[in-house]
Design an enzyme around this catalytic site. Structure first.
Site, short mmCIF file in Angstrom:
data_model
loop_
_atom_site.label_atom_id
_atom_site.label_comp_id
_atom_site.label_asym_id
_atom_site.label_seq_id
_atom_site.Cartn_x
_atom_site.Cartn_y
_atom_site.Cartn_z
N HIS A 60 0.82 -1.19 0.00
CA HIS A 60 0.00 0.00 0.00
C HIS A 60 0.86 1.26 0.00
O HIS A 60 1.94 1.28 0.60
CB HIS A 60 -0.90 0.02 1.24
N TYR A 130 0.57 1.48 14.04
CA TYR A 130 1.38 2.43 13.29
C TYR A 130 0.81 3.83 13.36
O TYR A 130 -0.40 4.04 13.40
CB TYR A 130 1.61 1.98 11.85
#
Length: 205
Positions: A60, A130
């Site tokens: 991604h 994250y």
């Protein structure tokens, strides 16, 4: 933090302090991060992903600007975390680096805007957290197929990876390049410099 062979990707190896109560470590320090990367990480979103063993997420990335920088670690179990340089014109274009992130070493990986990111869960309930510089914006999100032979990522071959329908339908790197979906290294470098300049201006204000 040390920079990897992919420009714009760094690895943090924290000191872990165990005692009879458990463990403690600092997984992110703003001053150390800025000192290593020469730019701040503006926090816009924090994500937590839980995956069963064999789940493969990615590759991604997001349109630049503004892209989406990520600072990634694994707080439970283990994942094989991969950074892919999908920036056309980059000296490392098409290359990748892989790191094991787990709940023992507490290693963390930072990816600058424009870099591709993927990970494979090596354990059940692998939990990845994250920090993101930008929030999720579906219209700017892109993907490259993680099993593209041209990327030659050495995913563990003990089982067939579990991909989302979206990731399974993602184009190869070459197809994405032909379709104009990939960020340009020159645009990314110019954006990084704007972030550095803004960070220096804020620090001196």
């Amino acid at each position: 933090m040390r920079e990897t062979r992919i420009p714009g990707a760094w690895v943090h190896e924290p000191a872990v302090f165990p005692d009879e109560r458990g463990r403690f470590h600092e997984w992110f320090r703003g001053a150390d991060f800025t000192g290593a990367t020469d730019q701040p990480l503006d926090l816009a979103q924090a994500n937590c992903s839980v995956s069963r063993r064999g789940t493969l997420r990615g590759v991604h990335f997001a349109d630049v600007p503004p892209g989406q920088a990520k600072y990634v670690t694994c707080v439970r179990g283990a994942v094989l975390d991969v950074v892919v340089d999908v920036r056309t014109g980059s000296p490392a274009y098409g290359r990748h680096e892989a790191f094991t992130l787990d709940d023992r070493t507490h290693r963390a990986v930072y990816l600058a805007e424009g870099l591709g990111h993927a990970f494979l869960a090596l354990t059940d309930d692998a939990t990845v957290v994250y920090l993101c510089s930008q929030g999720y914006a579906p219209g700017r999100e892109r993907a490259v197929h993680p099993l593209d032979p041209a990327l030659a990522i050495g995913w563990p071959a003990d089982r067939t990876p579990l991909l989302s329908a979206k990731d399974a339908a993602a184009p190869s790197l070459a197809e994405a390049e032909r379709a104009g979906l990939l960020p340009a290294y020159a645009d990314c470098a110019a954006y990084y410099e704007r972030l550095r300049s803004a960070g220096r201006a804020t620090a001196s204000a």
